[in-house]
Design a protein around this motif. Sequence first.
Motif, PDB file in Angstrom:
ATOM      1  N   ARG A  60       0.751  -1.184  -0.087  1.00  0.00           N
ATOM      2  CA  ARG A  60      -0.082  -0.140  -0.052  1.00  0.00           C
ATOM      3  C   ARG A  60       0.982   1.288   0.085  1.00  0.00           C
ATOM      4  O   ARG A  60       0.610   2.164  -0.724  1.00  0.00           O
ATOM      5  CB  ARG A  60      -0.927  -0.210   1.122  1.00  0.00           C
ATOM      6  CG  ARG A  60      -2.010  -1.298   1.145  1.00  0.00           C
ATOM      7  CD  ARG A  60      -3.150  -1.081   0.050  1.00  0.00           C
ATOM      8  NE  ARG A  60      -3.513   0.296  -0.059  1.00  0.00           N
ATOM      9  CZ  ARG A  60      -3.523   0.953  -1.192  1.00  0.00           C
ATOM     10  NH1 ARG A  60      -3.226   0.598  -2.332  1.00  0.00           N
ATOM     11  NH2 ARG A  60      -4.376   2.156  -1.069  1.00  0.00           N
ATOM     12  N   LEU A  61       2.013   1.336   0.767  1.00  0.00           N
ATOM     13  CA  LEU A  61       2.846   2.423   0.758  1.00  0.00           C
ATOM     14  C   LEU A  61       3.579   2.508  -0.562  1.00  0.00           C
ATOM     15  O   LEU A  61       3.664   3.777  -1.167  1.00  0.00           O
ATOM     16  CB  LEU A  61       3.949   2.421   1.981  1.00  0.00           C
ATOM     17  CG  LEU A  61       3.328   2.538   3.432  1.00  0.00           C
ATOM     18  CD1 LEU A  61       4.323   2.026   4.212  1.00  0.00           C
ATOM     19  CD2 LEU A  61       2.934   3.895   3.486  1.00  0.00           C
ATOM     20  N   SER A  62       4.026   1.660  -1.214  1.00  0.00           N
ATOM     21  CA  SER A  62       4.411   1.827  -2.662  1.00  0.00           C
ATOM     22  C   SER A  62       3.445   2.355  -3.795  1.00  0.00           C
ATOM     23  O   SER A  62       3.682   3.137  -4.207  1.00  0.00           O
ATOM     24  CB  SER A  62       4.959   0.129  -3.177  1.00  0.00           C
ATOM     25  OG  SER A  62       5.915  -0.111  -2.214  1.00  0.00           O
ATOM     26  N   ASP A  63       2.221   1.881  -3.419  1.00  0.00           N
ATOM     27  CA  ASP A  63       1.242   2.350  -4.380  1.00  0.00           C
ATOM     28  C   ASP A  63       1.054   3.756  -3.990  1.00  0.00           C
ATOM     29  O   ASP A  63       0.786   4.477  -4.800  1.00  0.00           O
ATOM     30  CB  ASP A  63      -0.171   1.694  -4.345  1.00  0.00           C
ATOM     31  CG  ASP A  63      -0.118   0.335  -4.670  1.00  0.00           C
ATOM     32  OD1 ASP A  63       0.708   0.058  -5.728  1.00  0.00           O
ATOM     33  OD2 ASP A  63      -1.064  -0.414  -4.359  1.00  0.00           O
ATOM     34  N   ALA A  64       0.860   4.171  -2.692  1.00  0.00           N
ATOM     35  CA  ALA A  64       0.422   5.546  -2.342  1.00  0.00           C
ATOM     36  C   ALA A  64       1.763   6.471  -2.617  1.00  0.00           C
ATOM     37  O   ALA A  64       1.459   7.728  -2.767  1.00  0.00           O
ATOM     38  CB  ALA A  64       0.214   5.589  -0.715  1.00  0.00           C
ATOM     39  N   SER A  65       2.888   5.871  -2.535  1.00  0.00           N
ATOM     40  CA  SER A  65       4.044   6.785  -2.861  1.00  0.00           C
ATOM     41  C   SER A  65       4.424   7.346  -4.412  1.00  0.00           C
ATOM     42  O   SER A  65       4.991   8.322  -4.658  1.00  0.00           O
ATOM     43  CB  SER A  65       5.435   6.096  -2.606  1.00  0.00           C
ATOM     44  OG  SER A  65       5.492   5.790  -1.292  1.00  0.00           O
ATOM     45  N   HIS A  66       3.711   6.657  -5.184  1.00  0.00           N
ATOM     46  CA  HIS A  66       3.662   6.799  -6.806  1.00  0.00           C
ATOM     47  C   HIS A  66       2.542   7.917  -7.090  1.00  0.00           C
ATOM     48  O   HIS A  66       1.306   7.475  -6.953  1.00  0.00           O
ATOM     49  CB  HIS A  66       3.837   5.952  -7.536  1.00  0.00           C
ATOM     50  CG  HIS A  66       5.138   5.322  -6.940  1.00  0.00           C
ATOM     51  ND1 HIS A  66       5.504   4.286  -6.059  1.00  0.00           N
ATOM     52  CD2 HIS A  66       6.500   5.477  -7.610  1.00  0.00           C
ATOM     53  CE1 HIS A  66       6.617   3.694  -6.094  1.00  0.00           C
ATOM     54  NE2 HIS A  66       7.176   4.735  -6.982  1.00  0.00           N
ATOM     55  N   HIS A  67       2.486   8.816  -8.070  1.00  0.00           N
ATOM     56  CA  HIS A  67       1.497   9.415  -8.386  1.00  0.00           C
ATOM     57  C   HIS A  67       0.953   8.695  -9.931  1.00  0.00           C
ATOM     58  O   HIS A  67       1.866   8.559 -10.657  1.00  0.00           O
ATOM     59  CB  HIS A  67       1.848  11.061  -8.780  1.00  0.00           C
ATOM     60  CG  HIS A  67       0.803  11.846  -9.338  1.00  0.00           C
ATOM     61  ND1 HIS A  67      -0.429  12.128  -8.897  1.00  0.00           N
ATOM     62  CD2 HIS A  67       0.593  12.092 -10.736  1.00  0.00           C
ATOM     63  CE1 HIS A  67      -1.102  12.753  -9.782  1.00  0.00           C
ATOM     64  NE2 HIS A  67      -0.513  12.862 -10.923  1.00  0.00           N
ATOM     65  N   VAL A  79      -3.352   6.872   5.249  1.00  0.00           N
ATOM     66  CA  VAL A  79      -1.790   6.947   5.602  1.00  0.00           C
ATOM     67  C   VAL A  79      -1.735   6.943   7.067  1.00  0.00           C
ATOM     68  O   VAL A  79      -0.560   6.160   7.363  1.00  0.00           O
ATOM     69  CB  VAL A  79      -1.329   8.577   5.036  1.00  0.00           C
ATOM     70  CG1 VAL A  79       0.075   8.653   5.551  1.00  0.00           C
ATOM     71  CG2 VAL A  79      -1.645   8.633   3.654  1.00  0.00           C
ATOM     72  N   ASN A  80      -2.556   7.386   8.021  1.00  0.00           N
ATOM     73  CA  ASN A  80      -2.328   7.216   9.452  1.00  0.00           C
ATOM     74  C   ASN A  80      -2.343   5.747   9.576  1.00  0.00           C
ATOM     75  O   ASN A  80      -1.419   5.411  10.567  1.00  0.00           O
ATOM     76  CB  ASN A  80      -3.556   7.847  10.360  1.00  0.00           C
ATOM     77  CG  ASN A  80      -3.047   8.529  11.480  1.00  0.00           C
ATOM     78  OD1 ASN A  80      -1.831   8.627  11.645  1.00  0.00           O
ATOM     79  ND2 ASN A  80      -3.768   8.865  12.346  1.00  0.00           N
ATOM     80  N   GLY A  81      -3.181   4.853   9.050  1.00  0.00           N
ATOM     81  CA  GLY A  81      -3.404   3.383   9.395  1.00  0.00           C
ATOM     82  C   GLY A  81      -2.055   2.838   9.128  1.00  0.00           C
ATOM     83  O   GLY A  81      -1.633   1.799   9.472  1.00  0.00           O
ATOM     84  N   LEU A  82      -1.538   3.160   7.727  1.00  0.00           N
ATOM     85  CA  LEU A  82      -0.388   2.345   7.228  1.00  0.00           C
ATOM     86  C   LEU A  82       0.955   3.142   8.198  1.00  0.00           C
ATOM     87  O   LEU A  82       1.781   1.970   8.568  1.00  0.00           O
ATOM     88  CB  LEU A  82      -0.028   3.078   5.815  1.00  0.00           C
ATOM     89  CG  LEU A  82      -0.895   2.468   4.818  1.00  0.00           C
ATOM     90  CD1 LEU A  82      -0.821   3.119   3.486  1.00  0.00           C
ATOM     91  CD2 LEU A  82      -1.051   1.030   4.517  1.00  0.00           C
ATOM     92  N   ILE A  83       0.900   4.229   8.704  1.00  0.00           N
ATOM     93  CA  ILE A  83       1.912   4.409   9.480  1.00  0.00           C
ATOM     94  C   ILE A  83       2.026   3.689  10.954  1.00  0.00           C
ATOM     95  O   ILE A  83       2.889   3.228  11.465  1.00  0.00           O
ATOM     96  CB  ILE A  83       1.792   6.000   9.782  1.00  0.00           C
ATOM     97  CG1 ILE A  83       2.362   6.869   8.512  1.00  0.00           C
ATOM     98  CG2 ILE A  83       2.955   6.439  11.040  1.00  0.00           C
ATOM     99  CD1 ILE A  83       2.137   8.152   8.701  1.00  0.00           C
TER     100      ILE A  83
END
Length: 94
Positions: A60-67, A79-83
């Motif tokens: 999920r972080l990889s997906d969220a890090s890219h536009h 984002v809070n949940g992933l952190i």
Amino acid sequence: MRAACWLARVALEDAVRDLLQRKSLEPGEGNMRSLLVCLEVAYLEDYAALVVRAEYAWSRLSDASHHHAFELGPTFGEVNGLIDAVALVEAGSR
């Protein structure tokens, strides 16, 4: 939000390397997908929840890090949940 995802992903990658070293496995320069497979083999019997959490968070972080065009970025709650997931993996590496 994307910057927070990048930083969380780096923290997660460090935690995965630390977890592998705790099992006397040298992560070397392997890519994260390979390291996650090693983590799965090393910890699945002992701590399966940690492995699942690490794999999910990294994906999920990889997906969220890219536009991606025409795709909404992650919400604050996501984002809070992933952190939080990264923090749990880090806690397992201590």
